[in-house]
Scaffold this motif. Structure first.
Motif, PDB file in Angstrom:
ATOM      1  N   VAL A 343       0.866  -1.177   0.000  1.00 35.04           N
ATOM      2  CA  VAL A 343       0.000   0.000   0.000  1.00 35.04           C
ATOM      3  C   VAL A 343       0.900   1.223   0.000  1.00 35.04           C
ATOM      4  O   VAL A 343       1.643   1.468   0.951  1.00 35.04           O
ATOM      5  CB  VAL A 343      -0.931  -0.002   1.229  1.00 35.04           C
ATOM      6  CG1 VAL A 343      -1.800   1.256   1.228  1.00 35.04           C
ATOM      7  CG2 VAL A 343      -1.804  -1.247   1.236  1.00 35.04           C
ATOM      8  N   SER A 413      -9.745  -1.879  -3.065  1.00 34.20           N
ATOM      9  CA  SER A 413      -8.933  -3.115  -3.095  1.00 34.20           C
ATOM     10  C   SER A 413      -9.243  -3.973  -1.885  1.00 34.20           C
ATOM     11  O   SER A 413      -9.315  -3.469  -0.755  1.00 34.20           O
ATOM     12  CB  SER A 413      -7.436  -2.774  -3.100  1.00 34.20           C
ATOM     13  OG  SER A 413      -7.103  -2.012  -4.247  1.00 34.20           O
ATOM     14  N   LEU A 418      -3.715  -7.318   0.537  1.00 33.05           N
ATOM     15  CA  LEU A 418      -2.788  -6.214   0.803  1.00 33.05           C
ATOM     16  C   LEU A 418      -1.794  -6.568   1.900  1.00 33.05           C
ATOM     17  O   LEU A 418      -2.117  -7.324   2.820  1.00 33.05           O
ATOM     18  CB  LEU A 418      -3.566  -4.958   1.216  1.00 33.05           C
ATOM     19  CG  LEU A 418      -4.582  -4.406   0.212  1.00 33.05           C
ATOM     20  CD1 LEU A 418      -5.280  -3.194   0.789  1.00 33.05           C
ATOM     21  CD2 LEU A 418      -3.917  -4.071  -1.120  1.00 33.05           C
ATOM     22  N   TYR A 423      -0.069  -0.964   4.926  1.00 35.22           N
ATOM     23  CA  TYR A 423      -1.336  -0.250   5.127  1.00 35.22           C
ATOM     24  C   TYR A 423      -1.341   0.509   6.448  1.00 35.22           C
ATOM     25  O   TYR A 423      -1.807   1.655   6.539  1.00 35.22           O
ATOM     26  CB  TYR A 423      -2.480  -1.268   5.072  1.00 35.22           C
ATOM     27  CG  TYR A 423      -3.738  -0.885   5.817  1.00 35.22           C
ATOM     28  CD1 TYR A 423      -4.505   0.224   5.443  1.00 35.22           C
ATOM     29  CD2 TYR A 423      -4.171  -1.644   6.906  1.00 35.22           C
ATOM     30  CE1 TYR A 423      -5.663   0.559   6.132  1.00 35.22           C
ATOM     31  CE2 TYR A 423      -5.325  -1.322   7.595  1.00 35.22           C
ATOM     32  CZ  TYR A 423      -6.065  -0.220   7.208  1.00 35.22           C
ATOM     33  OH  TYR A 423      -7.213   0.120   7.888  1.00 35.22           O
TER      34      TYR A 423
END
Length: 588
Positions: A343, A413, A418, A423
């Motif tokens: 991310v 997404s 991820l 993130y």
């Protein structure tokens, strides 16, 4: 010095602990070879002395040339002088390798703990994990060092002694070949019991560590309610169990040591008497020096055998500690991020699509059919009774847990694909009780940001309404806050936590009852700071006091994991539903 690195945490799969130890020491193989060679040289006087003594006696009795006396004395003197440098070389190579392995294992355990899920940490006591990192690794280090020091000494003495005996009195060698299998049989019979009791004792010490940690954390509660005797009674019960298990373990080790010593001494006495008879009646060509040498060797080699067998409980304890550390290293409950998409930017849009979660496979769902669309910059408040599912929704949002059904989308997404570590760089959490580590205010605010400048730290503290009290502290930004921030008030700790969140400029913000434990004045200061923190960010707020969530764009009312209603403060009051009832109850 750089810490040893290695993929141990990805390799350990429950194999035998000896294999694990071999893998741990793989990078130190050359050092260990050098250490063994140095030990052979430094330890050689132990088995050379009986041989030299025998030669000197025979020189005197048989009136050999006096030059042989000088040669034997010179050999022994040179070997003795070599002991000092070779001993230092051995310590540097062997003990240094053990220390490196211990450091590497602690590092692997700590890395593994950071990878394990929050669910794992909620099941396993923090004190038990601390015991594994500190006590179990220390046991492994001590076991490895004692096994090397004592074991190498015993083995080299035995091998050197038997080589000398085989060369000078080969008839005595078969007796040693009988002693070794007898000792091995004794070790194998008792090893199973030793392992069982070592494991039981280790688990009870872990339980004691957990109980003591619990007692210390609850001291304010126990003292406030006059429950000191109850708290001490709980710990004393565990102490009695540890005492009983420890005495039982010591008795088993004592039985083992006594039996081994009697067996070896009996064999030694028998062989010494036999050697004396053989020499006395001249049945075999054994000189007076050989008799003295055999007498000395039996004492030395018996001691070596005894030392080797005394290592069994030490080795068992070390191997049990390897297994204990392995319980963390092989725990499958991991947050897997390898190979997933990084991310690199976050707008703050979140979509919960029919999300459900339960904390165990067969228990009731903590969250069921959770549907919510959140636009960037919106503030979402989660309200409801205890157990309604608010904390579960936050844990799903942070990525501590994964939905058992449905999905969560971040900017379109699926979060399942991820890398959650990347993130979380765009996310900040301000919990109900801020966790500060024992360091300066500067270090706590800029945690994980080593290059942050002082002006940025001060700006964050100013926006968090914290700069005023920080400047009044004796050392300002460099004031040490104490363990868990104990030198600061609750409101001050909370404002430091807000400054820590502000300095990261997060796109998504989680406020978990951030003002519920504060007095009115502190709450006002913290609330004002949080209002600054929330500007332009996607915010999730959990609060019991409904007065703190009136300004939220949407309020989500949860009950037993389900959404009951969603709307603004005014809309929900007009409906007269669950939120209105909660509001009425608090006002009433």
């Amino acid at each position: 010095m750089a810490l040893p690195q290695g993929p141990l945490e990805h390799r350990y799969r429950g194999e035998h602990p000896v294999r694990t130890l071999a893998y741990l020491f793989r990078e130190s193989r050359l050092r260990i070879v050098v250490a063994v060679l140095a030990f052979i040289v430094k330890h050689s006087p132990v088995w050379l002395l009986p041989l030299v003594t025998a030669n000197i006696i025979d020189i005197v009795v048989e009136r050999r040339p006096i030059s042989q006396l000088g040669a034997n004395t010179m050999v022994l003197t040179v070997v003795l002088l070599l002991n000092y440098p070779t001993h230092l070389l051995y310590v540097r190579c062997m003990h240094g390798s053990v220390r490196r392995v211990g450091t590497g294992l602690r590092s692997a355990l700590c890395r593994r703990m950071q990878e394990l899920s929050i669910g794992y940490h909620s099941r396993i006591s923090a004190s038990a994990l601390q015991t594994k990192v500190i006590r179990d690794v220390e046991n492994i280090e001590v076991s490895a060092q004692q096994t090397a020091d004592t074991g190498l000494g015993a083995i080299i003495t035995l091998v050197g002694g038997m080589v000398v005996i085989a060369a000078r009195v080969p008839e005595a060698l078969p007796v040693f070949l009988v002693m070794v299998p007898a000792t091995t049989l004794l070790v194998r019979r008792l090893r199973g019991r030793l392992r069982t009791h070592n494991e039981r004792f280790r688990r009870q010490v872990e339980q004691l560590s957990s109980r003591v940690g619990e007692m210390t954390s609850l001291i304010p509660v126990t003292r406030a309610h006059g429950l000191e005797r109850t708290a001490i009674g709980r710990v004393d019960g565990t102490l009695r169990q540890v005492l009983t298990a420890g005495i039982r373990l010591d008795l088993i080790n004592g039985h083992f040591g006594a039996l081994a010593w009697i067996l070896l001494q009996a064999i030694g006495i028998g062989f010494l008497a036999g050697a004396a008879l053989v020499s006395y009646y001249a049945w075999l060509p054994i000189s007076p020096g050989d008799v003295v040498m055999l007498s000395t060797f039996f004492t030395t080699l018996t001691g070596s055998m005894t030392m080797m067998m005394s290592l069994t409980p030490i080795i068992s304890k070390g191997l049990e500690s390897v297994r204990s550390a392995g319980e963390v290293l092989e725990a499958p409950d991991l947050e897997v991020n390898a190979g997933k998409a990084q991310v690199t930017a976050v707008k703050g849009r979140l979509d919960f699509e029919d999300v459900s979660y339960r904390y165990d496979g067969e228990g009731p769902a903590a969250v069921t059919g959770f549907d919510l669309r959140v636009s960037p910059g919106q503030t979402i408040a989660l309200v409801g009774a205890s157990g309604a599912g608010k904390s579960t929704v936050l844990n799903l949002l942070i990525g501590f847990i994964r939905p058992v059904s449905g999905r969560i989308l971040l900017d379109g997404s699926d979060m399942a694909g991820l890398d959650l570590r990347s993130y979380r760089r765009f996310l900040s959490v301000v919990p109900q009780e801020s966790v500060l580590f024992e360091g300066s205010i500067r270090e706590n605010v800029g945690y994980g940001m080593p290059d942050i400048d002082e002006e940025t730290v001060r700006d964050a503290l100013r926006d968090a309404n914290a700069l005023e009290f920080v400047d009044r502290l004796p050392n300002g930004l460099d004031t040490v806050v104490g363990e868990r921030g104990a030198r600061l008030s609750g409101g001050q700790r909370q404002r430091i936590a807000i400054a820590r969140a502000l300095i990261r400029d997060p796109r998504i913000l989680v406020l978990d009852e951030a003002t519920s434990a504060l007095d009115t004045r502190s709450e006002a200061l913290v609330q004002e700071a949080m209002n600054r923190l929330m500007r332009g960010r996607t915010v999730f707020v959990v609060a019991h006091r409904l007065s703190t969530v009136r300004g939220a764009d949407r309020i989500v009312v949860l009950d037993q994991g389900r959404i009951q209603e969603v709307g603004s403060h005014a809309e929900l009051l007009r409906r007269g539903g669950a939120y209105a009832r909660l509001q009425s109850n608090q006002l009433g």
